[in-house]
Design an enzyme around this catalytic site. Structure first.
Site, short mmCIF file in Angstrom:
data_model
loop_
_atom_site.label_atom_id
_atom_site.label_comp_id
_atom_site.label_asym_id
_atom_site.label_seq_id
_atom_site.Cartn_x
_atom_site.Cartn_y
_atom_site.Cartn_z
N LYS A 165 -41.08 -57.77 -21.13
CA LYS A 165 -42.06 -56.76 -20.72
C LYS A 165 -42.47 -55.82 -21.83
CE LYS A 165 -43.28 -57.04 -16.33
NZ LYS A 165 -42.62 -56.54 -15.12
N HIS B 296 -40.14 -56.34 -31.66
CA HIS B 296 -38.78 -56.50 -31.13
C HIS B 296 -38.87 -56.79 -29.64
CE1 HIS B 296 -34.64 -56.03 -30.21
NE2 HIS B 296 -34.83 -54.92 -29.51
N THR C 214 -34.96 -45.47 -22.77
CA THR C 214 -35.10 -46.44 -23.87
C THR C 214 -36.56 -46.87 -24.05
OG1 THR C 214 -34.71 -48.30 -22.37
CG2 THR C 214 -32.79 -47.44 -23.52
N SER D 142 -32.53 -48.93 -31.78
CA SER D 142 -32.23 -47.73 -31.01
C SER D 142 -31.58 -46.69 -31.91
CB SER D 142 -31.29 -48.06 -29.85
OG SER D 142 -32.01 -48.79 -28.89
N ARG E 200 -34.15 -45.64 -18.47
CA ARG E 200 -35.60 -45.61 -18.72
C ARG E 200 -35.98 -44.81 -19.97
NH1 ARG E 200 -39.22 -47.48 -15.57
NH2 ARG E 200 -40.71 -45.80 -15.95
N GLU F 218 -25.18 -55.36 -35.09
CA GLU F 218 -24.36 -54.36 -34.41
C GLU F 218 -23.10 -55.02 -33.87
OE1 GLU F 218 -26.19 -53.30 -30.42
OE2 GLU F 218 -24.43 -54.57 -30.28
N ASP G 64 -31.10 -60.86 -6.91
CA ASP G 64 -32.17 -61.83 -6.71
C ASP G 64 -32.70 -62.27 -8.07
OD1 ASP G 64 -34.40 -63.28 -6.15
OD2 ASP G 64 -35.56 -61.61 -5.32
N CYS H 16 -30.90 -52.68 -33.29
CA CYS H 16 -31.58 -53.97 -33.41
C CYS H 16 -32.50 -54.09 -34.62
CB CYS H 16 -32.37 -54.26 -32.14
SG CYS H 16 -31.33 -54.34 -30.67
N THR I 253 -29.87 -60.16 -20.73
CA THR I 253 -30.65 -60.35 -21.96
C THR I 253 -29.84 -60.40 -23.24
OG1 THR I 253 -31.00 -57.95 -22.03
CG2 THR I 253 -32.75 -59.29 -21.02
#
Lengths: 133, 387, 350
Positions: free
Chosen positions: C244, C239, C206, C301, C204, C85, C33, C117, C158
Site C-alpha cells: 500500500k 521502500h 509510521t 525508520s 499509524r 537491522e 481473515d 530499512c 510482511t
C-alpha cells in the site's frame, strides 16, 4: 566441547571453508580439496600451490541424519553427502534446497551458509553447503 | 627362525551398562580372568598394552595404562594404544610385536572402555573424534552417517538391499543369545530392524552397534615360554595392520575399506593361508553395512556380493564361514577400546572348543578384524590351533 | 548531494531465500481473515530464511552475484558496507565475513551500518563518496536482512528475508548515479532496544510523519538538485514495507503506478527491510533498457530516506545475464507451514 569452541582452529580454515580454496600439486597435477599440507602422491618432490575450485559438482552418495551430534540437534533431519567436484576431488558437506531432487548423480553448487553456532554467546561458524540445482 | 607367539589366556567382563562398576574395576576384572585362564601370576608379566579410545573424554581420565598397572601393583612397562575403535586390535598387535621381537615373553593386553558415564550425545561426539574433525565433524556428520554414506553407495553400485543389511543384525542378535557376556542376548527380526527409528538413512537404530561398558584381556606369550603354563596354545599365525585417510571423502572408493584389504593381505601372507581356510571370523560390524564390507574386503566373498552372501546364510553359525559368533559389535556390544581384544578372545574360545552353544565345529583357523573410524585403521589377526 | 556524474553501479546482485510462507498460513494461526490482510497489505506471501541462513549468508550470496556482473577481481574492492537491522553479531562486523567469503583480501575498509530499512542505501552513498572522490576504485554496498515480526504482530505478515548487493565504481557502469539526496529527522516510528528480539512500532505514526514525509522530502530534494521533473523517470522504486505505502507515495507524487511494476517485489517476498528497495532496484535493472531513468527512494525508520536518480547505460544488456535475476530467485521456492517457520526462525525456545 572445547575444540568446537576454538576460534583459532576455525579461523585458520576460513579460506578453504568460505571460498573453496584447495591446492594443486605442480609436480603431479592433482587437485586437492580440502587442501593438503603435503601432496600424498609426490610428498617431498611435490609442490603445492593454492587452487580455486569452482564450487560445482554432483552427489556421489548421501544420507539423511536423524540423530545429530551436539550443536546440530535442532537441524534434524538434514542431508549429508559426499560431493564429487567437477575438478575431481570429493568433499563432504550438507546438501540443501529442494530435497525432492536428491539423488546420486544430482548436480549441486556451493552456497554460503551457517554451519553451526557455538551456543548463544560463541562465534558463528560459516562455510559452504551444497544446493541442489 | 621366527619366534612363535601364542595367546594363552583370555578374560572378559559382561558387556553392557555397568552402573556400579568404573573403568578400573572393569579393566581389573578382565585382566584377572585372563591371568587365571593362562595359569600365570602377576610377576610373570613383562609388559602391558591397553587399548582405549577415549578415557579422556568418557571419564576425564588420561594416563590409563599406568592407572591400571598401578592398581595391579605392577611396575612394568605399560602402554596405552589408541586407534579409535581399533585400539584393542592394535594393542594386541603391539603385544604380538613385542613378543615376536624377543624383548618380552609374557605380555598382558587389555582393552577397556567405560562409555556410559557421559550422556549419549557426548558419547557420540567423542566417537566422532575418530573422524576428520575439521572436514567431517565440522559439518555435523555422525559415525552412523559416515557408514550410511558407504551403505548408500554400496546399494547403488551393487544392488545391496535394505533387507540384506538388516539380516546382518538379525544374525548377530541370534548369535548373541548364545553368548553369556552379550549386551543384547535376544533375537530380532528383519521387520524390527527396518521399522526401528532412522538414525542416518538408510541405517536405522538396529543397524547400529550400541554404547557399551566392558573390558577384555588376553595373555600373549612366546611359544617356548607358554608351554610352562598351559597346553592349550592358540598361535597368532598372522598379524596385519594398515591405515588410510581419516576422512571418508579422501578415499578412492567408498564401497570398500582399503585398509582392511591391505591388513588382511599382510596377515594372510604371514599365516600362509587363504580366506577360504578361515573357519570362523569376528569382524568389525559397528554398523550392518560394515560387516558386508568386511566379508568382501577380507575375501570371504567377491566385492559386491556380500549382501547376497549374508542373505544365503553363509555367515550364520551353520554357514560356510560363521561370522561374529559372539554377536559382534552389534549384539555383544561395542565398548570401543575393548572390542578388538574381545574379538581375539572369542576366536580363542572358538579354537579351543570352549564357545558353548555357539561353538563352530572343528574350528581350527580363526580371524579377527578390527576397524578404527570409518576405515582409517584396520587390524587383522589370524589365529590357529595346532592340536 | 553532488556526485562526479560518472560513478554508478558496476554490478548488482540479489538473493532471496527459497522458503515462503503464505499470508493464509500465518492468518490461520491467529484466526484472522487472510483476504482482508492480503487486500490491506497487498502482500500474498513472504520469503523466509532457512535456519542456516542469516544476514551474513544472504549478503555473501547477493554479493557473489554482484561481483559476477561487475566482472572485477574481488581484491579490487576497497570498501564493504553491509546495512542491516539483523546483523548476526551485535559486536563483530558482518562486512568482514563478506570480505573473507568473497576473497577481497585485506586491503579494504569496512563497517556494518544500521538505519532500520535504509542502511543499504546509506552504504551506496558512502561507496559513491569514496569512489567519486577517487579514494577507492570499487566499493561494495549491501542491504540484507532476516527481518522478524513478533508472533501475532501485524509485522509478521510482511517481515521477510533477502538482500541485494551493488558494486559501485567509475568504470564500466551499467547504471550511472546522476545524483542522490537524503532527508533525515529524529522520528521514532519503529525501533528495537538492545537485547530485544522483536522491534516495536508506533502503528499509524509510521505512515504520514515517517514514511511519506521522508520519502517525499528526499524525492523533492533530488528533483531540486537535478532539475529533473518527476515525469522524467521511466521506473520508480520506493521502500516497500507493504504494498500500500509505495503506491500511495507514487500517487502523492503524481507517478503512474505502472512505473513501479518492475520493482514491486513486496507482494511475493514481503518486506526484506534493508533489502527491500534494493531488491526492487535489482528487479527493475533486470528489465531495464539503456538510457532509462530510475528513481530509487529508500526509507529507514527513525527516520530517513535516500533518493537516487539512476541512468541505465548500454552495458546493462551484456551484464544482465551474468548472474541470476530476481525472478529466478522468486520462482525458486518451497512453501512451509507456520510450525516449520517457527522452527527455522528460532521461535521455538527450550
Amino acid at each position: 566441547m572445547s575444540h568446537r569452541s576454538s576460534v583459532p582452529l576455525a579461523w585458520r580454515r576460513f579460506e578453504a571453508r568460505y571460498r573453496l580454496v584447495g591446492n594443486r600439486c605442480l609436480t603431479c597435477g592433482t587437485i586437492y580439496f580440502p587442501p593438503k599440507a603435503i601432496c600424498p602422491k609426490c610428498r617431498r618432490k611435490g609442490k603445492l600451490e593454492k587452487y580455486q575450485l569452482k564450487g560445482e559438482g554432483k552427489i556421489h552418495t548421501y544420507t539423511i541424519i536423524h540423530a545429530a551430534p551436539s550443536g546440530f540437534e535442532k537441524r534434524v533431519p538434514y542431508c549429508i553427502a559426499i560431493i564429487e567436484l567437477d575438478e575431481g576431488p570429493k568433499v563432504l558437506g550438507e546438501v540443501v534446497g529442494d530435497l525432492t531432487l536428491l539423488d546420486i548423480g544430482a548436480r549441486v553448487r556451493a552456497v554460503f551458509r551457517k554451519i553451526y553456532e557455538d551456543g548463544e554467546d560463541g562465534i558463528i561458524h560459516y562455510g559452504l553447503k551444497w544446493e541442489l540445482v | 627362525m621366527k619366534r612363535r607367539v601364542c595367546v594363552i589366556g583370555v578374560g572378559l567382563t559382561k558387556f553392557g551398562e555397568h552402573w556400579g562398576k568404573g573403568f578400573r574395576e572393569l579393566a581389573i576384572e578382565a585382566g584377572i580372568k585372563a591371568i587365571e585362564d593362562a595359569g600365570i601370576s602377576g610377576k610373570d608379566i613383562d609388559a602391558m598394552y591397553i587399548g582405549n579410545m577415549s578415557g579422556g573424554r568418557f571419564i576425564g581420565q588420561e594416563h590409563i595404562a599406568s592407572l591400571i598397572a598401578g592398581e595391579l601393583g605392577l611396575n612394568i612397562p605399560a602402554t596405552r594404544v589408541e586407534a579409535a575403535c581399533a585400539s584393542g586390535g592394535l594393542a594386541v598387535r603391539q603385544a604380538y610385536l613385542a613378543v615376536l621381537s624377543g624383548k618380552h615373553d609374557v605380555v598382558l593386553v587389555g582393552g577397556v572402555e567405560k562409555m556410559t558415564d557421559v550422556k549419549t550425545g557426548e558419547a557420540a561426539l567423542t566417537l566422532a573424534g575418530a573422524a576428520d574433525q575439521e572436514w567431517e565433524g565440522y559439518h555435523g556428520v555422525t559415525f552412523p552417517g559416515l557408514y550410511a554414506l558407504m551403505a548408500r553407495r554400496h546399494m547403488h553400485e551393487y544392488g545391496t538391499t535394505r533387507e540384506q543389511l538388516a539380516l546382518v543384525a538379525v544374525k548377530n542378535h541370534e548369535n548373541a543369545t548364545k553368548n553369556p557376556i552379550a549386551q543384547y542376548p535376544y533375537p530380532i527380526t528383519v521387520e524390527s530392524v527396518i521399522s526401528s527409528p532412522p538414525i542416518a538413512e538408510p541405517l536405522n537404530l538396529l543397524d547400529c552397534s550400541p554404547i557399551t561398558d566392558g573390558a577384555a584381556a588376553i595373555v600373549v606369550c612366546a611359544e617356548d615360554v607358554a608351554k610352562k603354563f598351559t597346553d592349550k596354545l592358540v598361535h597368532i599365525a598372522g598379524s596385519g595392520h594398515a591405515t588410510d585417510t581419516l576422512a571418508l571423502h579422501d578415499r578412492e572408493s567408498l564401497t570398500e575399506i582399503k585398509a582392511t584389504k591391505l591388513a588382511a593381505k599382510m596377515a594372510y601372507e604371514e599365516a600362509g593361508i587363504k580366506p577360504a581356510d578361515v573357519d570362523v571370523a569376528e569382524v568389525h560390524d559397528c554398523f550392518t553395512i560394515a560387516e558386508i564390507l568386511a566379508i568382501e574386503d577380507l575375501g570371504f566373498v567377491d566385492k559386491g556380493k556380500g549382501g547376497k552372501f549374508v542373505e544365503d546364510g553363509e555367515t550364520r553359525l551353520d554357514g560356510s564361514i560363521p561370522v561374529n559368533t559372539s554377536g559382534g559389535l552389534k549384539a555383544c556390544g561395542h565398548p570401543v577400546g575393548a572390542t578388538g581384544v574381545k574379538q581375539i578372545a572369542e576366536i580363542v574360545l572358538q579354537l579351543r572348543g570352549e564357545a558353548g552353544e555357539r561353538q563352530v565345529k572343528d574350528a581350527r583357523i580363526g580371524l579377527a578384524h578390527n576397524v578404527g573410524g570409518s576405515g582409517a585403521t584396520a587390524v587383522v589377526h589370524i589365529l590357529e590351533r595346532e592340536w | 548531494m553532488k556526485t562526479d556524474g560518472k560513478s554508478g553501479i558496476v554490478g548488482y546482485g540479489c538473493y532471496v531465500p527459497m522458503y515462503r510462507i503464505k499470508v493464509e498460513e500465518i492468518a490461520s494461526v491467529w484466526g484472522e481473515d487472510p483476504e482482508r490482510i492480503k487486500k490491506g497489505l497487498l502482500v500474498e506471501e513472504k520469503a523466509v530464511a532457512g535456519d542456516d541462513e542469516d544476514t551474513a549468508t544472504i549478503a555473501v550470496e547477493a554479493a557473489k552475484n554482484a561481483l559476477k556482473r561487475a566482472c572485477i577481481n574481488p581484491d579490487d574492492i576497497g570498501a564493504i558496507y553491509v546495512g542491516s537491522e539483523s546483523h548476526p553479531y551485535v559486536v563483530k562486523p558482518t562486512a568482514t565475513i563478506v570480505g573473507e567469503a568473497l576473497g577481497v583480501g585485506n586491503s579494504y575498509t569496512a563497517a556494518d551500518l544500521e538505519f532500520a530499512c535504509k542502511a543499504g542505501t546509506a552504504g551506496i552513498q558512502m561507496c559513491l563518496g569514496l569512489v567519486s572522490s577517487g579514494m577507492i576504485d570499487y566499493g561494495l554496498a549491501i542491504g540484507a536482512d532476516t527481518a522478524q515480526g513478533a508472533p501475532g504482530d501485524a509485522l509478521e505478515y510482511t517481515a521477510a528475508s533477502g538482500g541485494a548487493a551493488f558494486v559501485i565504481g567509475r568504470k564500466n557502469v551499467l547504471a550511472k548515479i546522476i545524483a542522490t539526496a537524503s532527508y533525515s529527522s529524529d522520528t521514532p516510528d519503529f525501533w528495537r532496544r538492545p537485547m530485544q528480539h522483536y522491534p516495536r512500532h508506533a502503528a499509524r505514526f509510521t505512515g504520514e510523519p515517517a514514511y511519506f514525509r521522508h520519502i517525499g522530502g528526499a524525492v523533492k530534494l533530488l528533483l531540486e538538485e537535478t532539475n529533473l521533473s518527476i515525469s522524467d523517470f521511466d521506473k520508480v522504486v520506493f521502500h516497500m514495507p507493504n504494498g500500500k505505502f509505495p503506491l500511495r507515495m507514487a500517487k502523492m507524487l503524481g507517478i503512474e503506478k505502472e512505473k513501479l511494476a518492475d520493482g514491486f517485489v513486496v507482494s511475493k517476498v514481503g518486506n526484506t527491510y534493508s533489502g527491500s528497495s534494493l531488491l526492487g532496484l535489482c528487479a527493475t535493472l533486470d528489465k531495464a533498457k539503456p538510457k532509462e531513468l530510475i528513481l530509487l527512494a529508500s526509507f529507514g525508520s527513525g527516520a530517513g530516506s535516500d533518493a537516487f536518480a539512476i541512468e541505465v547505460t548500454d552495458l546493462i544488456e551484456e551484464k544482465r545475464d551474468l548472474a541470476p535475476t530476481f525472478e529466478r530467485y522468486l520462482n525458486r521456492k518451497i512453501y512451509i507451514s507456520y510450525a516449520k517457520y517457527a522452527k527455522m526462525r528460532g521461535k521455538l525456545k527450550d
